[in-house]
Design an enzyme around this catalytic site. Structure first.
Site, PDB file in Angstrom:
ATOM      1  N   HIS A  12      -3.235  -1.467  21.692  1.00  0.00           N
ATOM      2  CA  HIS A  12      -4.331  -0.742  22.219  1.00  0.00           C
ATOM      3  C   HIS A  12      -5.419  -0.865  21.486  1.00  0.00           C
ATOM      4  O   HIS A  12      -5.402  -0.843  20.270  1.00  0.00           O
ATOM      5  CB  HIS A  12      -3.999   1.051  22.327  1.00  0.00           C
ATOM      6  CG  HIS A  12      -2.852   1.351  23.067  1.00  0.00           C
ATOM      7  ND1 HIS A  12      -3.217   1.530  24.560  1.00  0.00           N
ATOM      8  CD2 HIS A  12      -1.601   1.600  22.887  1.00  0.00           C
ATOM      9  CE1 HIS A  12      -1.730   1.841  24.903  1.00  0.00           C
ATOM     10  NE2 HIS A  12      -0.979   1.614  24.119  1.00  0.00           N
ATOM     11  N   HIS A 190       3.854   1.714  30.317  1.00  0.00           N
ATOM     12  CA  HIS A 190       4.365   2.474  29.688  1.00  0.00           C
ATOM     13  C   HIS A 190       5.585   3.402  30.159  1.00  0.00           C
ATOM     14  O   HIS A 190       5.160   3.855  31.186  1.00  0.00           O
ATOM     15  CB  HIS A 190       3.504   3.406  28.918  1.00  0.00           C
ATOM     16  CG  HIS A 190       2.392   2.804  27.855  1.00  0.00           C
ATOM     17  ND1 HIS A 190       1.803   1.757  28.176  1.00  0.00           N
ATOM     18  CD2 HIS A 190       2.282   3.164  26.750  1.00  0.00           C
ATOM     19  CE1 HIS A 190       1.044   1.446  27.054  1.00  0.00           C
ATOM     20  NE2 HIS A 190       1.485   2.279  26.000  1.00  0.00           N
ATOM     21  N   GLU A 193       9.073   6.033  26.469  1.00  0.00           N
ATOM     22  CA  GLU A 193       8.680   6.554  25.227  1.00  0.00           C
ATOM     23  C   GLU A 193       8.951   8.046  25.244  1.00  0.00           C
ATOM     24  O   GLU A 193       9.713   8.438  24.339  1.00  0.00           O
ATOM     25  CB  GLU A 193       7.126   6.170  25.062  1.00  0.00           C
ATOM     26  CG  GLU A 193       6.883   6.596  23.638  1.00  0.00           C
ATOM     27  CD  GLU A 193       5.291   6.385  23.562  1.00  0.00           C
ATOM     28  OE1 GLU A 193       4.609   6.457  22.238  1.00  0.00           O
ATOM     29  OE2 GLU A 193       4.458   6.324  24.305  1.00  0.00           O
ATOM     30  N   ASP A 271       1.485  -0.803  18.326  1.00  0.00           N
ATOM     31  CA  ASP A 271       0.839  -0.023  19.228  1.00  0.00           C
ATOM     32  C   ASP A 271      -0.398   0.427  18.881  1.00  0.00           C
ATOM     33  O   ASP A 271      -1.506   0.133  19.305  1.00  0.00           O
ATOM     34  CB  ASP A 271       1.852   1.262  19.129  1.00  0.00           C
ATOM     35  CG  ASP A 271       1.548   2.248  20.502  1.00  0.00           C
ATOM     36  OD1 ASP A 271       1.198   1.946  21.299  1.00  0.00           O
ATOM     37  OD2 ASP A 271       2.443   3.293  20.373  1.00  0.00           O
ATOM     38  N   ASP A 272      -0.674   1.371  17.977  1.00  0.00           N
ATOM     39  CA  ASP A 272      -2.115   1.695  17.456  1.00  0.00           C
ATOM     40  C   ASP A 272      -1.641   1.671  15.687  1.00  0.00           C
ATOM     41  O   ASP A 272      -1.711   2.848  15.316  1.00  0.00           O
ATOM     42  CB  ASP A 272      -2.291   3.262  17.915  1.00  0.00           C
ATOM     43  CG  ASP A 272      -2.357   3.277  19.323  1.00  0.00           C
ATOM     44  OD1 ASP A 272      -3.237   3.167  20.322  1.00  0.00           O
ATOM     45  OD2 ASP A 272      -1.232   3.951  19.891  1.00  0.00           O
TER      46      ASP A 272
END
Length: 328
Positions: A12, A190, A193, A271-272
């Site tokens: 992201h 997504h 998760e 991801d982040d």
């Protein structure tokens, strides 16, 4: 293994912003970000909802194309230092002009300018995967999909969905995914998760995506695992994120190696990364320590990532060439 080039498919853009970059931008603008950072300067949150809250507060300082040009520059510099040769970043019209097409085009131009400069300077290649935000609802996703379709090209190559998996079902967003598909964009979303194996089934059946962001809860359903393996549906796995957010309690409980052993095509991403105190190198180091991944496995996983990348064939061949063993 640190010398093996890396391909990242699940990043992201705003979530990869270095905390120092966000703090500096906030100071420039006179924006108060109390509660966003811990005392050591890292992002503060306790659970997934808190993560989303901090994420949105931190990104509030990104208010124009120039900020996103600078953000893209900072993120790509960070990724290139980790040995990443290709990255796909999730970018959202929600954060870039609020879904207004004219404004969105300015943001895309700014991000592409930074990406082109990074490719010239360090060789890293970036592509943008436009995402709607699930908890904003299906109607809000439609103008986002239009933005994606209208800017599809050599930079914007994919479409997907992030956000809170507890809102609605994957199929609620089928209209937007059909719009993106008709425009020629490649599709991911997504799922699995937080939404369990059922959300992954919804994604493959109702949205007909070729990749799944996370997808790790598919392990709950052996039939689903078999379906993913049989149909070559690629998982964008982010182990460090999953452990940090409590999807799995520790690295040894993560199913990535089990899934790989069952023939599922897994890739590795961050991801982040600053939120989860990780880097792509650290992800592979942890996978080596936990599951014994060696150079052969790491190279194979990155080759799978290159083959699944939302890029043109010429770019893919360039990546695969870089992933060949040096003594070949």
């Amino acid at each position: 293994m640190t010398g093996i080039p890396k391909v990242e498919l699940h990043l992201h853009l705003e979530g990869a912003a270095p905390p120092a970059f966000i703090r500096g931008l906030a100071q420039e603008k006179g924006v108060n970000l109390d509660g966003v950072f811990n005392e050591d300067g890292t992002y503060r949150f306790e659970d997934f909802v808190g993560f989303l809250r901090t994420y949105e507060a931190a990104t509030a300082v990104l208010t124009g194309p120039e900020e996103f040009r600078r953000l893209t520059e900072a993120v790509l510099e960070q990724s290139a230092a980790e040995g990443v040769i290709y990255t796909e970043a999730f970018i959202s019209p929600n954060f870039c002009g609020g879904g207004d097409l004219g404004a969105w085009k300015e943001y895309v131009a700014a991000m592409k300018e930074a990406a082109d400069a990074a490719e010239r300077d360090s060789g890293i290649i970036m592509r943008g995967v436009v995402t709607c935000i699930r908890h904003e609802g299906p109607d809000a996703a439609k103008p986002d999909a239009l933005c994606a379709a209208e800017t599809m090209g050599d930079f914007v190559t994919g479409w997907g969905m992030g956000g809170d998996e507890s809102v609605g079902t994957q199929g609620d967003y089928a209209y937007s995914f059909d719009m993106a598909r008709e425009a020629g964009l490649r599709l991911t979303t997504h799922a699995g998760e937080w939404g369990g194996a059922a959300s992954v089934w919804q994604a493959v059946r109702d949205l007909r995506v070729e990749r799944i962001g996370h997808g790790v809860q598919c392990i709950e359903d052996p039939a689903l695992v078999g379906h993913l393996a049989e149909h070559g549906i690629v998982l964008e796995v982010c182990p460090g994120s999953n452990v940090a957010l409590g999807v799995f309690p520790e690295w040894s409980k993560h199913p990535i190696e089990t899934l790989r052993g069952k023939g599922v095509r897994v890739t590795v991403s961050t991801d982040d990364p600053p939120f989860f105190h990780t880097t792509l190198r650290r992800e592979y180091d942890m996978l080596a320590d936990t599951f014994g991944w060696d150079e052969e496995v790491v190279r194979a996983v990155n080759i799978d990532a290159a083959k699944a990348a939302f890029c043109d064939d010429a770019t893919r061949e360039k990546l695969l060439k870089k992933l060949e063993p040096q003594d070949a």
